[in-house]
Scaffold this motif. Structure first.
Motif, PDB file in Angstrom:
ATOM      1  N   HIS A  91       1.008  -3.911  11.729  1.00  0.00           N
ATOM      2  CA  HIS A  91       2.356  -4.305  11.714  1.00  0.00           C
ATOM      3  C   HIS A  91       2.937  -4.195  13.092  1.00  0.00           C
ATOM      4  O   HIS A  91       2.592  -3.414  13.870  1.00  0.00           O
ATOM      5  CB  HIS A  91       2.936  -3.842  10.432  1.00  0.00           C
ATOM      6  N   THR A  92       4.114  -4.811  13.257  1.00  0.00           N
ATOM      7  CA  THR A  92       4.817  -4.735  14.488  1.00  0.00           C
ATOM      8  C   THR A  92       5.600  -3.461  14.340  1.00  0.00           C
ATOM      9  O   THR A  92       5.793  -2.847  13.168  1.00  0.00           O
ATOM     10  CB  THR A  92       5.742  -5.897  14.575  1.00  0.00           C
ATOM     11  N   ARG A  94       8.871  -3.482  14.546  1.00  0.00           N
ATOM     12  CA  ARG A  94      10.225  -3.778  13.581  1.00  0.00           C
ATOM     13  C   ARG A  94       9.770  -3.350  12.120  1.00  0.00           C
ATOM     14  O   ARG A  94      10.492  -2.724  11.459  1.00  0.00           O
ATOM     15  CB  ARG A  94      10.753  -5.001  13.844  1.00  0.00           C
ATOM     16  N   GLN A  95       8.513  -4.066  11.819  1.00  0.00           N
ATOM     17  CA  GLN A  95       8.139  -3.884  10.494  1.00  0.00           C
ATOM     18  C   GLN A  95       7.585  -2.481  10.063  1.00  0.00           C
ATOM     19  O   GLN A  95       7.902  -1.932   8.943  1.00  0.00           O
ATOM     20  CB  GLN A  95       6.921  -4.825  10.224  1.00  0.00           C
ATOM     21  N   ASN A  96       7.057  -1.741  10.983  1.00  0.00           N
ATOM     22  CA  ASN A  96       6.997  -0.139  10.781  1.00  0.00           C
ATOM     23  C   ASN A  96       8.316   0.347  10.343  1.00  0.00           C
ATOM     24  O   ASN A  96       8.302   1.353   9.321  1.00  0.00           O
ATOM     25  CB  ASN A  96       6.332   0.336  12.025  1.00  0.00           C
ATOM     26  N   ARG A  98      11.198  -1.065   9.323  1.00  0.00           N
ATOM     27  CA  ARG A  98      11.689  -1.633   7.770  1.00  0.00           C
ATOM     28  C   ARG A  98      10.970  -0.710   6.717  1.00  0.00           C
ATOM     29  O   ARG A  98      11.499  -0.323   5.997  1.00  0.00           O
ATOM     30  CB  ARG A  98      11.616  -2.817   7.851  1.00  0.00           C
ATOM     31  N   TYR A  99       9.874  -0.516   7.007  1.00  0.00           N
ATOM     32  CA  TYR A  99       9.004   0.247   5.878  1.00  0.00           C
ATOM     33  C   TYR A  99       9.478   1.832   5.723  1.00  0.00           C
ATOM     34  O   TYR A  99       9.548   2.004   4.573  1.00  0.00           O
ATOM     35  CB  TYR A  99       7.430  -0.001   6.144  1.00  0.00           C
ATOM     36  N   ARG A 102      12.852   1.581   3.756  1.00  0.00           N
ATOM     37  CA  ARG A 102      12.592   1.617   2.491  1.00  0.00           C
ATOM     38  C   ARG A 102      12.103   2.907   1.866  1.00  0.00           C
ATOM     39  O   ARG A 102      12.645   3.204   0.745  1.00  0.00           O
ATOM     40  CB  ARG A 102      11.928   0.226   2.157  1.00  0.00           C
ATOM     41  N   GLU A 125      10.091  -4.738  19.794  1.00  0.00           N
ATOM     42  CA  GLU A 125      10.117  -4.932  18.281  1.00  0.00           C
ATOM     43  C   GLU A 125       9.098  -5.511  17.700  1.00  0.00           C
ATOM     44  O   GLU A 125       8.679  -5.313  16.614  1.00  0.00           O
ATOM     45  CB  GLU A 125      11.514  -5.216  17.945  1.00  0.00           C
ATOM     46  N   LYS A 126       8.530  -6.745  18.625  1.00  0.00           N
ATOM     47  CA  LYS A 126       7.703  -7.582  17.949  1.00  0.00           C
ATOM     48  C   LYS A 126       6.120  -6.957  18.318  1.00  0.00           C
ATOM     49  O   LYS A 126       5.285  -7.601  18.132  1.00  0.00           O
ATOM     50  CB  LYS A 126       8.043  -8.964  18.638  1.00  0.00           C
ATOM     51  N   ARG A 128       2.830  -5.109  18.167  1.00  0.00           N
ATOM     52  CA  ARG A 128       1.918  -4.501  16.916  1.00  0.00           C
ATOM     53  C   ARG A 128       1.753  -3.099  17.376  1.00  0.00           C
ATOM     54  O   ARG A 128       1.409  -2.764  18.553  1.00  0.00           O
ATOM     55  CB  ARG A 128       0.679  -5.392  16.876  1.00  0.00           C
ATOM     56  N   SER A 129       1.793  -2.076  16.386  1.00  0.00           N
ATOM     57  CA  SER A 129       1.802  -0.703  16.513  1.00  0.00           C
ATOM     58  C   SER A 129       0.140  -0.472  17.029  1.00  0.00           C
ATOM     59  O   SER A 129      -0.093   0.504  17.737  1.00  0.00           O
ATOM     60  CB  SER A 129       1.961   0.019  15.426  1.00  0.00           C
TER      61      SER A 129
END
Length: 311
Positions: A91-92, A94-96, A98-99, A102, A125-126, A128-129
């Motif tokens: 995941h990117t 940003r996705q990390n 956001r997770y 949550r 942000e875009k 990938r980790s």
């Protein structure tokens, strides 16, 4: 108000092996507290048990006044990162984040942008980790930990994997977080950098805390004082009998007087008419203080072993 973290009589055993032995710690709110020790000394195990992430074999731990086992009561109030960041590799950035948001029960948005800015990952942000360097992984994990301004931030070896510029940036970030009123607990074996930022520290060796004190207690060399006067002869007369007086190469003086209060030495200098310009306890540095504790422990163990052998 309750302490940020309280640990009382913590034990952790793995079968017959004792990893942590009767640890007592108190971290007050607003402190930048270091848990210091070599690799394998029990720092990570202690913090994992203290936060309720690992079951303890004995003792009591409280986080922000709540039992460490009641993690739901401090949700969103504690951010932590251990030495190996737990990231979603596919995941990117940003996705990390956001997770992470949550999981901890707070929003992203501006909080996410601020966190990325503070750790130096704004604009990535875009990405990938899975393609990040070790230092970038560490900064991403810390961004997740500081989102939402948690009351307590726990960082395990936050400087590992960072280049010199990254280390300086991380130290600045930690100082900014403390200035914002947040409480930080930092586990580290990098004593030189820790000396720059900590307010309090505990030294842990072989799973046992051998000292817990404000940072200043580690830096002062007991019984030794630095002196600068206008009239050295008068100072020597005034200090006669109080301790060993030695002249430094730069023309200042030092007196070694174990057991003599600093107030008594300063008073003697003032009354002598020596013209006191500077008087301060000699500083030895966190590294030297740590090495002295290690040596003291080694001597104590050797003495115990010798005594047991003689018996």
């Amino acid at each position: 108000m309750s302490a940020a973290l309280e640990v009382r009589g913590l034990w952790k055993r793995y079968g017959s092996t004792v990893a942590v032995r009767d640890v007592h710690l108190t971290v007050e709110r607003g402190q930048m507290y270091g848990l210091l020790g070599p690799n394998g000394s029990g720092k990570t195990t202690t913090l994992s048990c203290a936060l309720g992430l690992l079951s303890a074999s004995g003792g009591e731990c409280r986080v922000l006044g709540e039992p460490a086992t009641k993690l739901h009561r401090t949700k969103g109030k504690v951010g932590c990162v251990f030495d190996v960041p737990a990231l979603l590799r596919g995941h990117t950035i940003r996705q990390n984040l956001r997770y992470q948001a949550r999981l901890r029960g707070h929003g992203g948005g501006r909080q996410m942008s601020d966190a990325l800015e503070r750790v130096g990952l704004a604009g990535f942000e875009k990405r990938r980790s899975g393609g990040l360097s070790l230092g970038q992984e560490k900064r991403l994990a810390i961004a997740g930990a500081i989102m939402g301004q948690p009351e307590l931030i726990v960082l395990d070896e936050p400087l590992s994997g960072l280049d010199p510029m990254g280390v300086r940036g991380m130290l600045r970030l930690l100082e900014e977080l403390k200035a914002d009123g947040q409480t930080l607990i930092i586990s580290s074996h990098r004593l030189h950098e820790m000396q720059e930022i900590l307010t309090h520290a505990a030294v842990i060796l072989d799973g046992e805390v051998v000292k817990e004190a404000p940072l200043e207690d580690y830096l002062g060399k007991p019984g030794t004082w630095q002196i600068q006067v206008q009239k050295p002869e008068a100072a020597a007369k005034g200090l006669a009998g109080l301790g060993e007086l030695v002249e430094n190469p730069d023309g200042t003086w030092r007196i070694h007087a174990p057991g003599t209060p600093g107030e008594k030495i300063a008073s003697a200098l003032t009354e002598s008419g020596a013209g006191l310009l500077h008087f301060a306890q000699e500083r030895m540095g966190l590294q030297a203080s740590f090495e002295a504790l290690v040596d003291e422990r080694r001597r104590a163990r050797a003495a115990t072993a010798k005594s047991g052998g003689a018996a």
